[in-house]
Design a protein around this motif. Structure first.
Motif, PDB file in Angstrom:
ATOM      1  N   TYR A  78     -21.632  34.266   0.075  1.00  0.00           N
ATOM      2  CA  TYR A  78     -21.176  32.906   0.361  1.00  0.00           C
ATOM      3  C   TYR A  78     -19.898  32.939   1.196  1.00  0.00           C
ATOM      4  O   TYR A  78     -19.753  32.207   2.183  1.00  0.00           O
ATOM      5  CB  TYR A  78     -20.895  32.152  -0.943  1.00  0.00           C
ATOM      6  N   GLU A  79     -18.960  33.803   0.786  1.00  0.00           N
ATOM      7  CA  GLU A  79     -17.669  33.862   1.465  1.00  0.00           C
ATOM      8  C   GLU A  79     -17.804  34.318   2.911  1.00  0.00           C
ATOM      9  O   GLU A  79     -17.052  33.877   3.784  1.00  0.00           O
ATOM     10  CB  GLU A  79     -16.751  34.811   0.693  1.00  0.00           C
ATOM     11  N   ALA A  80     -18.786  35.196   3.165  1.00  0.00           N
ATOM     12  CA  ALA A  80     -18.990  35.679   4.538  1.00  0.00           C
ATOM     13  C   ALA A  80     -19.366  34.552   5.482  1.00  0.00           C
ATOM     14  O   ALA A  80     -19.125  34.634   6.691  1.00  0.00           O
ATOM     15  CB  ALA A  80     -20.068  36.754   4.551  1.00  0.00           C
ATOM     16  N   ASN A  81     -19.952  33.482   4.932  1.00  0.00           N
ATOM     17  CA  ASN A  81     -20.350  32.345   5.759  1.00  0.00           C
ATOM     18  C   ASN A  81     -19.406  31.159   5.601  1.00  0.00           C
ATOM     19  O   ASN A  81     -19.705  30.053   6.036  1.00  0.00           O
ATOM     20  CB  ASN A  81     -21.781  31.916   5.398  1.00  0.00           C
ATOM     21  N   GLY A  82     -18.268  31.380   4.954  1.00  0.00           N
ATOM     22  CA  GLY A  82     -17.265  30.334   4.815  1.00  0.00           C
ATOM     23  C   GLY A  82     -17.684  29.201   3.896  1.00  0.00           C
ATOM     24  O   GLY A  82     -17.250  28.056   4.079  1.00  0.00           O
ATOM     25  N   ILE A  83     -18.517  29.491   2.897  1.00  0.00           N
ATOM     26  CA  ILE A  83     -19.012  28.462   1.982  1.00  0.00           C
ATOM     27  C   ILE A  83     -18.292  28.599   0.655  1.00  0.00           C
ATOM     28  O   ILE A  83     -18.358  29.647  -0.009  1.00  0.00           O
ATOM     29  CB  ILE A  83     -20.539  28.590   1.777  1.00  0.00           C
ATOM     30  N   GLU A  84     -17.591  27.552   0.253  1.00  0.00           N
ATOM     31  CA  GLU A  84     -16.829  27.579  -0.994  1.00  0.00           C
ATOM     32  C   GLU A  84     -17.726  27.326  -2.196  1.00  0.00           C
ATOM     33  O   GLU A  84     -17.525  27.911  -3.271  1.00  0.00           O
ATOM     34  CB  GLU A  84     -15.721  26.514  -0.925  1.00  0.00           C
ATOM     35  N   ALA A  85     -18.720  26.461  -2.041  1.00  0.00           N
ATOM     36  CA  ALA A  85     -19.598  26.098  -3.146  1.00  0.00           C
ATOM     37  C   ALA A  85     -20.551  27.231  -3.479  1.00  0.00           C
ATOM     38  O   ALA A  85     -20.762  28.151  -2.697  1.00  0.00           O
ATOM     39  CB  ALA A  85     -20.375  24.832  -2.798  1.00  0.00           C
ATOM     40  N   ARG A  86     -21.161  27.146  -4.669  1.00  0.00           N
ATOM     41  CA  ARG A  86     -22.149  28.114  -5.120  1.00  0.00           C
ATOM     42  C   ARG A  86     -23.382  27.359  -5.600  1.00  0.00           C
ATOM     43  O   ARG A  86     -23.309  26.220  -6.032  1.00  0.00           O
ATOM     44  CB  ARG A  86     -21.593  28.982  -6.256  1.00  0.00           C
ATOM     45  N   GLY A  87     -24.546  28.035  -5.530  1.00  0.00           N
ATOM     46  CA  GLY A  87     -25.766  27.465  -6.087  1.00  0.00           C
ATOM     47  C   GLY A  87     -26.198  26.175  -5.416  1.00  0.00           C
ATOM     48  O   GLY A  87     -26.224  26.058  -4.186  1.00  0.00           O
ATOM     49  N   CYS A  88     -26.517  25.162  -6.234  1.00  0.00           N
ATOM     50  CA  CYS A  88     -27.058  23.890  -5.730  1.00  0.00           C
ATOM     51  C   CYS A  88     -26.120  23.237  -4.720  1.00  0.00           C
ATOM     52  O   CYS A  88     -26.547  22.703  -3.693  1.00  0.00           O
ATOM     53  CB  CYS A  88     -27.305  22.919  -6.883  1.00  0.00           C
ATOM     54  N   GLU A  89     -24.828  23.279  -5.020  1.00  0.00           N
ATOM     55  CA  GLU A  89     -23.862  22.559  -4.182  1.00  0.00           C
ATOM     56  C   GLU A  89     -23.641  23.227  -2.829  1.00  0.00           C
ATOM     57  O   GLU A  89     -23.093  22.602  -1.915  1.00  0.00           O
ATOM     58  CB  GLU A  89     -22.536  22.426  -4.935  1.00  0.00           C
ATOM     59  N   ALA A  90     -24.068  24.473  -2.673  1.00  0.00           N
ATOM     60  CA  ALA A  90     -23.951  25.132  -1.376  1.00  0.00           C
ATOM     61  C   ALA A  90     -24.814  24.429  -0.334  1.00  0.00           C
ATOM     62  O   ALA A  90     -24.499  24.449   0.857  1.00  0.00           O
ATOM     63  CB  ALA A  90     -24.359  26.595  -1.492  1.00  0.00           C
ATOM     64  N   CYS A  91     -25.901  23.806  -0.791  1.00  0.00           N
ATOM     65  CA  CYS A  91     -26.790  23.085   0.126  1.00  0.00           C
ATOM     66  C   CYS A  91     -26.664  21.564  -0.019  1.00  0.00           C
ATOM     67  O   CYS A  91     -26.802  20.836   0.967  1.00  0.00           O
ATOM     68  CB  CYS A  91     -28.238  23.476  -0.121  1.00  0.00           C
ATOM     69  N   HIS A  92     -26.429  21.083  -1.237  1.00  0.00           N
ATOM     70  CA  HIS A  92     -26.425  19.638  -1.482  1.00  0.00           C
ATOM     71  C   HIS A  92     -25.032  19.017  -1.450  1.00  0.00           C
ATOM     72  O   HIS A  92     -24.903  17.796  -1.579  1.00  0.00           O
ATOM     73  CB  HIS A  92     -27.086  19.333  -2.827  1.00  0.00           C
ATOM     74  N   GLY A  93     -24.026  19.832  -1.298  1.00  0.00           N
ATOM     75  CA  GLY A  93     -22.678  19.311  -1.212  1.00  0.00           C
ATOM     76  C   GLY A  93     -22.038  19.097  -2.572  1.00  0.00           C
ATOM     77  O   GLY A  93     -22.700  19.162  -3.619  1.00  0.00           O
ATOM     78  N   PRO A  94     -20.708  18.841  -2.611  1.00  0.00           N
ATOM     79  CA  PRO A  94     -19.993  18.602  -3.875  1.00  0.00           C
ATOM     80  C   PRO A  94     -20.642  17.456  -4.652  1.00  0.00           C
ATOM     81  O   PRO A  94     -20.967  16.406  -4.084  1.00  0.00           O
ATOM     82  CB  PRO A  94     -18.579  18.248  -3.422  1.00  0.00           C
ATOM     83  N   ALA A  95     -20.808  17.645  -5.975  1.00  0.00           N
ATOM     84  CA  ALA A  95     -21.633  16.705  -6.748  1.00  0.00           C
ATOM     85  C   ALA A  95     -20.857  15.851  -7.745  1.00  0.00           C
ATOM     86  O   ALA A  95     -21.474  15.120  -8.531  1.00  0.00           O
ATOM     87  CB  ALA A  95     -22.712  17.490  -7.483  1.00  0.00           C
ATOM     88  N   SER A  96     -19.528  15.896  -7.761  1.00  0.00           N
ATOM     89  CA  SER A  96     -18.779  15.169  -8.795  1.00  0.00           C
ATOM     90  C   SER A  96     -19.062  13.662  -8.752  1.00  0.00           C
ATOM     91  O   SER A  96     -19.287  13.025  -9.791  1.00  0.00           O
ATOM     92  CB  SER A  96     -17.276  15.435  -8.649  1.00  0.00           C
ATOM     93  N   ARG A  97     -19.072  13.059  -7.585  1.00  0.00           N
ATOM     94  CA  ARG A  97     -19.346  11.607  -7.476  1.00  0.00           C
ATOM     95  C   ARG A  97     -20.762  11.283  -7.924  1.00  0.00           C
ATOM     96  O   ARG A  97     -21.008  10.264  -8.573  1.00  0.00           O
ATOM     97  CB  ARG A  97     -19.147  11.149  -6.020  1.00  0.00           C
ATOM     98  N   HIS A  98     -21.701  12.154  -7.609  1.00  0.00           N
ATOM     99  CA  HIS A  98     -23.092  11.949  -8.002  1.00  0.00           C
ATOM    100  C   HIS A  98     -23.241  12.043  -9.526  1.00  0.00           C
ATOM    101  O   HIS A  98     -23.963  11.257 -10.144  1.00  0.00           O
ATOM    102  CB  HIS A  98     -23.979  12.998  -7.325  1.00  0.00           C
ATOM    103  N   VAL A  99     -22.526  13.005 -10.149  1.00  0.00           N
ATOM    104  CA  VAL A  99     -22.586  13.166 -11.605  1.00  0.00           C
ATOM    105  C   VAL A  99     -21.958  11.959 -12.308  1.00  0.00           C
ATOM    106  O   VAL A  99     -22.473  11.462 -13.313  1.00  0.00           O
ATOM    107  CB  VAL A  99     -21.875  14.465 -12.030  1.00  0.00           C
ATOM    108  N   GLU A 100     -20.868  11.469 -11.780  1.00  0.00           N
ATOM    109  CA  GLU A 100     -20.155  10.340 -12.396  1.00  0.00           C
ATOM    110  C   GLU A 100     -20.936   9.038 -12.300  1.00  0.00           C
ATOM    111  O   GLU A 100     -21.049   8.285 -13.271  1.00  0.00           O
ATOM    112  CB  GLU A 100     -18.787  10.163 -11.730  1.00  0.00           C
TER     113      GLU A 100
END
Length: 342
Positions: A74-96
Motif C-alpha cells: 500500500y505504502e509503495a503506491n502512496g495509499i494510506e487506507a487498508r482493505g475496503c477503504e483503499a478502494c471505497h474511500g474513508p468510511a467514517s461519514r458512511h458509518v455514522e
C-alpha cells in the motif's frame, strides 16, 4: 558507399526508443481527489466497521488476493487506507449516517473514475498501457470485466473465453469454423495472444514487433532461418492465415492453389501453351523438369483441353511442401546446373 551518418542515426533511434519506454513505465498518477467525489471530512475506520453490515462482501474479500496485501505494498503506491477503504474511500461519514452517497460506489462512478481507483496500484506490467488502450478508448472500465470481491482467477466476472466473446461476436463465429485455434476446447485462451489491458499494436497483441514474432513463439519449426525464405512468413503470418478460424485447412484464408495464385502466376506446364523455344533452352541448361515436360509435349502434343483442370485441381504444396521456407530453391538441379531464373 559508406554512410557516415548511419551509426549516429542508429544511436539516435535507440535513444528515442529508450526515452519512449521510460515514459511509458512512469505514467504520472492523477490524484484521486481530483477526479473522485471523496468526502474531505471523512476518516478511516478499518475493515471491521465495514464487515458489521456488509457480511457477504466481507467474507468474499477475506479470500480475495487484495486481502493479502502487505502494508509496504500500500505504502509503495502512496495509499494510506487498508482493505475496503483503499478502494471505497474513508468510511467514517458512511458509518455514522448510513448514507451510501458518503462512500465511493463503483456502480455510480464513470469508467474514468473507477479505472483510476484500480490504476492507483496497477500501473505496471500488463496494465501499464490501459489508459491508451482501445478498450479504455471505447469507454470500458476495469469493473466491466473484473469482479473485485470475487475469488476467481484474475478476478474475472466470467470465464475468459465467455467474457471476451460476449463483445467480439465476429471472433466467436470464426472460432466455430472447421479449422480454428483450440480456444473453445480450453487448450489456449485469448490472453495467450492478446493483452486486453493495452498494447502498442492495433489488435492488442502481446508483441511490439511484427505479428509473425507472436506466431513463432509457438510455431517454432517455421521460424528458420532458411536459405530461401517465403517473404509473407517474415512479414506477417496473417497474409495467408486467419488466426481465429477458417474453412480451409491449416487456418488458410483460402484453399490451394487459389491462395498461392494471388501472388504467384500459374506455371507454364499447367495452364497455357508453353513457349517451345524457351522450354528447349531450359532443357538444354539442365533445369529440373524442363526436359521431361518437353518430351511429354513432343510425344503427346499439348493438351489444352485439360490444362486448366490440372492447374486448378493441383495443390501447390504437392511440389512445394516447405511453404514457410527451405534451404533448397523452388526449382533446382541436384547435381548442379542453373536455376530457372530467365
Amino acid at each position: 558507399m559508406h554512410n557516415p551518418w548511419k551509426p549516429r542515426l542508429v544511436l539516435a533511434g535507440a535513444g528515442l526508443a529508450l526515452i519512449t519506454a521510460l515514459c511509458a513505465c512512469s505514467q504520472p498518477r492523477t490524484p484521486l481527489n481530483a477526479i473522485l467525489p471523496i468526502p474531505a471530512e471523512a476518516e478511516l475506520v478499518g475493515n471491521d466497521s465495514c464487515c458489521e453490515c456488509h457480511e457477504a462482501p466481507g467474507e468474499q474479500f477475506s479470500h480475495n488476493v487484495h486481502s493479502l496485501l502487505a502494508d509496504f505494498e500500500y505504502e509503495a503506491n502512496g495509499i494510506e487506507a487498508r482493505g475496503c477503504e483503499a478502494c471505497h474511500g474513508p468510511a467514517s461519514r458512511h458509518v455514522e449516517t448510513g448514507n451510501p452517497n458518503c462512500i465511493l460506489q463503483f456502480g455510480k462512478l464513470d469508467a474514468l473514475q473507477s479505472s483510476a481507483i484500480c490504476q492507483s496500484c496497477h500501473t505496471a506490467g500488463d496494465t501499464m498501457e490501459w489508459r491508451h488502450s482501445i478498450h479504455a478508448g471505447q469507454g470500458l472500465s476495469c469493473t466491466d470485466c473484473h469482479s473485485i470481491h470475487s475469488n476467481t482467477k484474475g478476478l474475472l466476472s466470467k470465464p475468459q473465453e465467455e467474457l471476451c466473446l460476449s463483445c467480439h461476436q465476429n471472433v466467436k463465429a470464426q472460432l466455430h469454423l472447421p479449422n480454428h485455434h483450440p480456444v473453445k476446447e480450453g487448450k489456449m485462451s485469448c490472453n495467450d495472444c492478446h493483452n486486453p489491458h493495452g498494447s502498442q499494436t492495433r489488435p492488442l497483441l502481446r508483441t511490439d514487433e511484427r505479428k509473425s514474432e507472436l506466431c513463432l513463439t509457438c510455431h517454432m519449426d517455421q521460424a528458420g532461418p532458411f536459405a530461401f525464405e517465403h517473404a509473407p512468413v517474415t512479414e506477417d503470418c496473417t497474409i495467408c492465415h486467419s488466426p481465429h478460424g477458417s474453412v480451409a485447412d491449416n487456418l488458410l484464408k483460402q484453399n490451394e492453389p487459389f491462395l498461392c495464385l494471388q501472388c504467384h502466376e500459374l506455371h507454364f506446364h499447367t495452364n497455357f501453351r508453353p513457349d517451345m523455344e524457351k522450354l528447349a533452352r531450359y532443357a538444354a541448361d539442365g533445369v529440373a523438369g524442363a526436359q521431361t515436360t518437353l518430351n511429354t509435349i513432343n510425344n503427346n502434343g499439348i493438351d489444352d483441353k485439360h490444362a486448366m483442370q490440372m492447374a486448378m485441381m493441383t495443390r501447390c504444396s504437392q511440389c512445394h511442401p516447405s511453404v514457410h521456407g527451405s534451404d533448397l530453391p523452388s526449382l533446382y538441379t541436384p547435381g548442379g546446373g542453373s536455376r530457372l531464373t530467365r
